[in-house]
Design a protein around this motif. Structure first.
Motif, PDB file in Angstrom:
ATOM      1  N   SER A 170       0.916  -1.179  -0.021  1.00 59.67           N
ATOM      2  CA  SER A 170      -0.201  -0.083   0.139  1.00 59.67           C
ATOM      3  C   SER A 170       1.017   1.208  -0.026  1.00 59.67           C
ATOM      4  O   SER A 170       1.949   1.328   0.742  1.00 59.67           O
ATOM      5  N   ILE A 171       0.477   2.139  -0.767  1.00 58.29           N
ATOM      6  CA  ILE A 171       1.100   3.659  -0.714  1.00 58.29           C
ATOM      7  C   ILE A 171       0.048   4.576  -0.301  1.00 58.29           C
ATOM      8  O   ILE A 171      -1.046   4.708  -0.768  1.00 58.29           O
ATOM      9  N   ASP A 172       0.512   5.526   0.601  1.00 54.91           N
ATOM     10  CA  ASP A 172      -0.504   6.627   0.937  1.00 54.91           C
ATOM     11  C   ASP A 172       0.184   8.035   1.240  1.00 54.91           C
ATOM     12  O   ASP A 172       1.627   7.908   1.026  1.00 54.91           O
ATOM     13  N   PRO A 173      -0.302   8.864   1.410  1.00 56.29           N
ATOM     14  CA  PRO A 173       0.327  10.187   1.404  1.00 56.29           C
ATOM     15  C   PRO A 173       1.379  10.334   2.805  1.00 56.29           C
ATOM     16  O   PRO A 173       2.122  11.106   2.717  1.00 56.29           O
ATOM     17  N   ASP A 174       1.259   9.389   3.375  1.00 55.50           N
ATOM     18  CA  ASP A 174       1.995   9.422   5.061  1.00 55.50           C
ATOM     19  C   ASP A 174       3.160   8.275   4.612  1.00 55.50           C
ATOM     20  O   ASP A 174       4.128   8.431   5.495  1.00 55.50           O
ATOM     21  N   GLY A 175       3.064   7.259   3.823  1.00 54.25           N
ATOM     22  CA  GLY A 175       4.075   6.513   3.750  1.00 54.25           C
ATOM     23  C   GLY A 175       3.716   5.089   2.997  1.00 54.25           C
ATOM     24  O   GLY A 175       2.701   5.274   2.174  1.00 54.25           O
ATOM     25  N   ILE A 176       4.650   4.152   2.896  1.00 53.98           N
ATOM     26  CA  ILE A 176       4.425   2.872   2.336  1.00 53.98           C
ATOM     27  C   ILE A 176       4.544   1.829   3.243  1.00 53.98           C
ATOM     28  O   ILE A 176       5.363   1.574   4.012  1.00 53.98           O
ATOM     29  N   ASP A 177       3.413   0.787   2.731  1.00 55.36           N
ATOM     30  CA  ASP A 177       3.278  -0.419   3.826  1.00 55.36           C
ATOM     31  C   ASP A 177       4.062  -1.543   2.957  1.00 55.36           C
ATOM     32  O   ASP A 177       3.891  -1.495   1.765  1.00 55.36           O
ATOM     33  N   LEU A 178       4.779  -2.219   3.491  1.00 56.84           N
ATOM     34  CA  LEU A 178       5.606  -3.554   2.880  1.00 56.84           C
ATOM     35  C   LEU A 178       5.309  -4.940   3.612  1.00 56.84           C
ATOM     36  O   LEU A 178       4.775  -4.771   4.895  1.00 56.84           O
ATOM     37  N   ALA A 179       5.167  -5.824   2.881  1.00 55.83           N
ATOM     38  CA  ALA A 179       4.802  -7.150   3.806  1.00 55.83           C
ATOM     39  C   ALA A 179       5.931  -8.297   3.013  1.00 55.83           C
ATOM     40  O   ALA A 179       6.350  -8.097   1.975  1.00 55.83           O
ATOM     41  N   SER A 180       6.644  -9.091   4.079  1.00 56.04           N
ATOM     42  CA  SER A 180       7.266 -10.282   3.387  1.00 56.04           C
ATOM     43  C   SER A 180       6.307 -11.314   4.036  1.00 56.04           C
ATOM     44  O   SER A 180       5.419 -11.407   4.508  1.00 56.04           O
ATOM     45  N   VAL A 181       7.056 -12.672   3.867  1.00 50.74           N
ATOM     46  CA  VAL A 181       6.360 -14.055   4.352  1.00 50.74           C
ATOM     47  C   VAL A 181       5.860 -13.776   5.907  1.00 50.74           C
ATOM     48  O   VAL A 181       4.619 -14.182   6.342  1.00 50.74           O
ATOM     49  N   SER A 182       6.712 -13.249   6.683  1.00 56.19           N
ATOM     50  CA  SER A 182       6.608 -13.409   7.973  1.00 56.19           C
ATOM     51  C   SER A 182       6.391 -11.891   8.712  1.00 56.19           C
ATOM     52  O   SER A 182       6.594 -12.041   9.952  1.00 56.19           O
ATOM     53  N   ASP A 183       6.628 -10.949   7.925  1.00 58.33           N
ATOM     54  CA  ASP A 183       6.897  -9.688   8.668  1.00 58.33           C
ATOM     55  C   ASP A 183       6.179  -8.490   7.782  1.00 58.33           C
ATOM     56  O   ASP A 183       5.742  -8.791   6.744  1.00 58.33           O
ATOM     57  N   LEU A 184       5.878  -7.282   8.787  1.00 64.22           N
ATOM     58  CA  LEU A 184       5.456  -6.055   8.085  1.00 64.22           C
ATOM     59  C   LEU A 184       6.179  -4.940   8.365  1.00 64.22           C
ATOM     60  O   LEU A 184       6.809  -5.119   9.306  1.00 64.22           O
ATOM     61  N   ALA A 185       6.227  -4.211   7.416  1.00 61.66           N
ATOM     62  CA  ALA A 185       6.945  -2.574   7.536  1.00 61.66           C
ATOM     63  C   ALA A 185       6.349  -1.510   7.135  1.00 61.66           C
ATOM     64  O   ALA A 185       5.543  -1.642   6.323  1.00 61.66           O
ATOM     65  N   ARG A 186       6.703  -0.390   7.582  1.00 62.02           N
ATOM     66  CA  ARG A 186       6.125   0.823   7.395  1.00 62.02           C
ATOM     67  C   ARG A 186       7.180   1.649   7.220  1.00 62.02           C
ATOM     68  O   ARG A 186       8.006   2.032   8.182  1.00 62.02           O
ATOM     69  N   MET A 187       7.275   2.333   5.979  1.00 61.97           N
ATOM     70  CA  MET A 187       8.379   3.524   5.839  1.00 61.97           C
ATOM     71  C   MET A 187       7.419   4.731   5.853  1.00 61.97           C
ATOM     72  O   MET A 187       6.699   4.893   4.926  1.00 61.97           O
ATOM     73  N   TRP A 188       8.017   5.696   6.492  1.00 60.03           N
ATOM     74  CA  TRP A 188       7.124   6.969   6.692  1.00 60.03           C
ATOM     75  C   TRP A 188       7.769   7.901   5.980  1.00 60.03           C
ATOM     76  O   TRP A 188       9.044   7.917   6.071  1.00 60.03           O
ATOM     77  N   PHE A 189       7.149   8.842   5.345  1.00 56.99           N
ATOM     78  CA  PHE A 189       7.638  10.052   4.611  1.00 56.99           C
ATOM     79  C   PHE A 189       7.750  11.020   5.625  1.00 56.99           C
ATOM     80  O   PHE A 189       7.081  11.134   6.565  1.00 56.99           O
ATOM     81  N   ASP A 190       9.072  11.863   5.352  1.00 54.62           N
ATOM     82  CA  ASP A 190       9.141  13.006   6.322  1.00 54.62           C
ATOM     83  C   ASP A 190       8.027  14.300   5.982  1.00 54.62           C
ATOM     84  O   ASP A 190       7.880  14.860   6.882  1.00 54.62           O
ATOM     85  N   GLU A 191       7.569  13.962   4.696  1.00 52.86           N
ATOM     86  CA  GLU A 191       6.324  15.138   4.388  1.00 52.86           C
ATOM     87  C   GLU A 191       5.353  14.564   3.686  1.00 52.86           C
ATOM     88  O   GLU A 191       5.554  13.426   3.053  1.00 52.86           O
ATOM     89  N   ARG A 192       4.143  15.115   3.616  1.00 54.05           N
ATOM     90  CA  ARG A 192       3.107  14.525   2.794  1.00 54.05           C
ATOM     91  C   ARG A 192       3.260  14.392   1.380  1.00 54.05           C
ATOM     92  O   ARG A 192       3.946  15.285   0.660  1.00 54.05           O
ATOM     93  N   VAL A 193       3.014  13.385   0.700  1.00 52.08           N
ATOM     94  CA  VAL A 193       2.997  13.035  -0.629  1.00 52.08           C
ATOM     95  C   VAL A 193       1.877  12.814  -1.360  1.00 52.08           C
ATOM     96  O   VAL A 193       1.077  11.987  -0.892  1.00 52.08           O
TER      97      VAL A 193
END
Length: 250
Positions: free
Chosen positions: A212-235
């Motif tokens: 998923s990608i939204d104005p605040d960041g990007i969601d990522l998934a692997s087989v066993s984990d999830l991650a969230r990369m936050w943007f420094d400013e709104r996109v």
């Protein structure tokens, strides 16, 4: 005189000195937990006994920050929700050590059944997080519920507790950002890009996918984990996203 709506999470009857707790970024921690927890405890109310009934479920998140989950129509918790939509979700890193030393998020509100035209996209988002879900999402009694959050409690660990955050603190404004999700498939075919972003989000490199990608960041998934990369400013635009990703590679 206007009536005050009672809080869905009744405050504790005790004076807490704020300086006694350790400072932490409650909103950011709460949003991190929401976007990166795979499993949630789902509490419903038994219509006959009135007792709470708790089960474990996968949790997914819509781009605006609304959590949603799967249930089979024959499940006890589905029956309970049909009788009384008031539920609670608790999200925590259940498989990562001592739960009481790690952040955990409690959400209270009403479960709302997704209507037919919402289901295909929700299923696609769910499967992006949990690929094996294709097996049970194809069953004829599949139901997807979203939680309309009315109360929030975040505990960041020992002496880190906050009840003053609101449901709106967990939300992402999607206005003006219609083109971002279309970038998911393009970025996922770039070799190593999702893994690079997961590393930037504090995870180990590996077989990651952007979900998923939204104005605040990007969601990522692997087989066993999830991650969230936050943007420094709104996109909001594809051009802004490209700039952020280019700068992050330097």
């Amino acid at each position: 005189m206007a009536e005050t709506t009672p809080a869905v999470i009744t405050p504790r009857n005790a004076n807490i000195e704020p300086s006694a707790g350790a400072p932490f970024e409650a909103v950011r921690v709460a949003r991190d937990v929401l976007h990166t927890c795979r499993t949630a405890g789902l509490a419903t109310l038994d219509p006959q006994s009135g007792y709470p009934y708790n089960t474990a479920t996968n949790i997914a998140v819509e781009p605006d920050g609304t959590p949603f989950f799967f249930t089979a129509r024959l499940a006890l918790h589905a029956r309970n929700i049909e009788a009384d939509p008031r539920i609670s979700l608790v999200l925590a890193p259940f498989n990562k050590g001592d739960a009481l030393t790690l952040p955990r998020l409690t959400l209270v509100g009403k479960a709302v059944l997704m209507v037919d035209d919402e289901v295909p996209l929700a299923k696609a988002r769910y499967i992006a997080r949990y690929p094996k879900a294709k097996l049970y999402l194809s069953l004829p009694d599949t139901q997807l519920y979203r939680l309309n959050i009315e109360g929030v409690q975040i505990n960041g660990g020992p002496a880190r507790n906050a009840s003053n955050i609101t449901p709106s603190d967990l939300r992402t404004d999607l206005s003006g950002a219609d083109g971002l999700e279309a970038e998911i498939s393009r970025l996922n075919v770039i070799k190593g890009e999702a893994s690079r972003l997961a590393v930037l989000a504090g995870r180990k490199s590996g077989a990651w996918k952007i979900t998923s990608i939204d104005p605040d960041g990007i969601d990522l998934a692997s087989v066993s984990d999830l991650a969230r990369m936050w943007f420094d400013e709104r996109v909001e635009s594809v051009n802004q996203l490209a700039k952020v990703l280019t700068q992050s590679s330097k």
